[in-house]
Design a protein around this motif. Structure first.
Motif, PDB file in Angstrom:
ATOM      1  N   PHE A 205       0.819  -1.215   0.000  1.00  0.00           N
ATOM      2  CA  PHE A 205       0.000   0.000   0.000  1.00  0.00           C
ATOM      3  C   PHE A 205       0.855   1.268   0.000  1.00  0.00           C
ATOM      4  N   ASN A 214      -3.492   7.199  -6.765  1.00  0.00           N
ATOM      5  CA  ASN A 214      -4.632   6.288  -6.579  1.00  0.00           C
ATOM      6  C   ASN A 214      -5.660   6.538  -7.676  1.00  0.00           C
ATOM      7  N   GLN A 220      -5.068   2.067  -8.850  1.00  0.00           N
ATOM      8  CA  GLN A 220      -5.850   1.794  -7.633  1.00  0.00           C
ATOM      9  C   GLN A 220      -5.959   0.291  -7.397  1.00  0.00           C
ATOM     10  N   PRO A 223      -5.548  -2.545  -1.679  1.00  0.00           N
ATOM     11  CA  PRO A 223      -5.284  -1.797  -0.449  1.00  0.00           C
ATOM     12  C   PRO A 223      -5.627  -0.313  -0.572  1.00  0.00           C
ATOM     13  N   ASN A 224      -5.342   0.287  -1.738  1.00  0.00           N
ATOM     14  CA  ASN A 224      -5.691   1.690  -1.946  1.00  0.00           C
ATOM     15  C   ASN A 224      -7.202   1.887  -1.907  1.00  0.00           C
ATOM     16  N   TYR A 227      -8.527   1.751   1.584  1.00  0.00           N
ATOM     17  CA  TYR A 227      -8.193   2.964   2.335  1.00  0.00           C
ATOM     18  C   TYR A 227      -9.160   4.103   2.020  1.00  0.00           C
ATOM     19  N   VAL A 228      -9.425   4.347   0.741  1.00  0.00           N
ATOM     20  CA  VAL A 228     -10.303   5.464   0.388  1.00  0.00           C
ATOM     21  C   VAL A 228     -11.763   5.143   0.691  1.00  0.00           C
ATOM     22  N   ARG A 230     -12.901   3.322   3.172  1.00  0.00           N
ATOM     23  CA  ARG A 230     -13.133   3.389   4.616  1.00  0.00           C
ATOM     24  C   ARG A 230     -13.508   4.792   5.069  1.00  0.00           C
ATOM     25  N   GLN A 231     -13.089   5.803   4.344  1.00  0.00           N
ATOM     26  CA  GLN A 231     -13.378   7.175   4.742  1.00  0.00           C
ATOM     27  C   GLN A 231     -14.837   7.557   4.513  1.00  0.00           C
ATOM     28  N   GLN A 234     -17.927   2.438   5.848  1.00  0.00           N
ATOM     29  CA  GLN A 234     -17.254   1.442   6.673  1.00  0.00           C
ATOM     30  C   GLN A 234     -17.645   0.020   6.285  1.00  0.00           C
ATOM     31  N   ALA A 237     -15.819  -1.031   3.204  1.00  0.00           N
ATOM     32  CA  ALA A 237     -14.409  -1.266   3.513  1.00  0.00           C
ATOM     33  C   ALA A 237     -14.220  -2.624   4.181  1.00  0.00           C
ATOM     34  N   SER A 241     -12.044  -5.660   2.769  1.00  0.00           N
ATOM     35  CA  SER A 241     -11.011  -6.249   3.623  1.00  0.00           C
ATOM     36  C   SER A 241     -11.197  -7.749   3.745  1.00  0.00           C
TER      37      SER A 241
END
Length: 263
Positions: A205, A214, A220, A223-224, A227-228, A230-231, A234, A237, A241
């Motif tokens: 990452f 990204n 992208q 992992p990228n 990350y984006v 999750r913001q 949730q 994400a 995961s």
């Protein structure tokens, strides 16, 4: 059958149990927190398919490059005595302990548009690595190559030089001994190192996003995307995961005979 050494002491069992819990509980909590009813929709999403495909293809390309470059390097470190060998081995191991963001900065310094190597490459060919899929592959190779080299070097050392010496007495040269003796004997370790390198590339990452940004469909990787995502979401994400967790478990299953087998 009763152990002749007696019961294991609690002073060892308790921290062993705590260590196991520390590793297992976060993963179990992630699985439990996943909204399973919405998982199929998340798995069918276009961003996930693009990121997963890009991750798989770039990790595979990186693993193949690591094999082409790492196999000879591992053999040299295991079989050839030369001044500075320990220094070379130490330098090869540096990316293992280097913070991923620092690895990305180092790659940009070397292969960026104004980098030490990147600028002449750009002037000669018009091609630059940053913000491209090949840049992702390059960052993956940088972080995965030490895993491959160290694993394969250990496999070559375990095979022993005496087999090469025996082949030499039969008239085999270095290249023939490498192809027909060293590689076949070390093959399980070579495969294990290659899979570990592939898995390391798949999960990379920090260096990737620092060196390549990204951009969906281009840089992208999974992992990228996690990350984006999750913001803003949730649940999504967590679903992404979970996909990476399943891939990681699959890698462990592939290596179970070597790393997880019972003696």
């Amino acid at each position: 059958m009763r152990d002749p050494l007696g019961r294991a002491p609690a002073v060892l069992l308790v921290p062993a149990a705590l260590a196991t819990a520390l590793l297992v509980v976060p993963l179990a909590a992630m699985v439990a927190a996943t909204t399973w009813s919405g998982l199929p929709a998340q798995l069918r999403s276009e961003p996930l398919r693009e990121a997963l495909w890009l991750s798989l293809t770039t990790a595979t390309a990186a693993a193949l490059i690591c094999l082409v470059l790492g196999l000879p390097l591992a053999w040299v470190l295991a079989r050839i005595d030369f001044p500075g060998r320990s220094v070379v081995r130490a330098l090869v191991s540096v990316p293992l302990v280097l913070p991923p963001v620092v690895a990305g900065v180092a790659l940009r310094t070397a292969f960026g548009r104004r980098g030490l190597l990147g600028e002449p490459i750009l002037e000669l060919t018009g091609f630059s690595f940053p913000f491209t899929t090949w840049g992702v592959v390059l960052s993956h190779v940088f972080v995965a190559l030490p895993f491959v080299v160290i694993s394969v070097e250990g496999a070559f050392r375990a095979a022993g030089r005496e087999y090469d010496a025996a082949a030499a007495t039969l008239g085999a040269g270095r290249w023939t001994a490498f192809r027909r003796v060293s590689v076949p004997l070390a093959l399980p370790g070579i495969v294990a190192g290659l899979v570990l390198g592939w898995a390391r590339a798949l999960g990379e990452f920090g260096a990737t996003i620092t060196f390549n940004g990204n951009y969906p469909g281009t840089t992208q990787v999974m992992p990228n995307l996690i990350y984006v995502t999750r913001q803003s979401d949730q649940d999504a994400a967590l679903a992404l995961s979970l996909v990476m967790l399943l891939v990681s478990v699959a890698v462990l299953l592939l290596l179970r005979d070597r790393w997880l087998g019972t003696p």
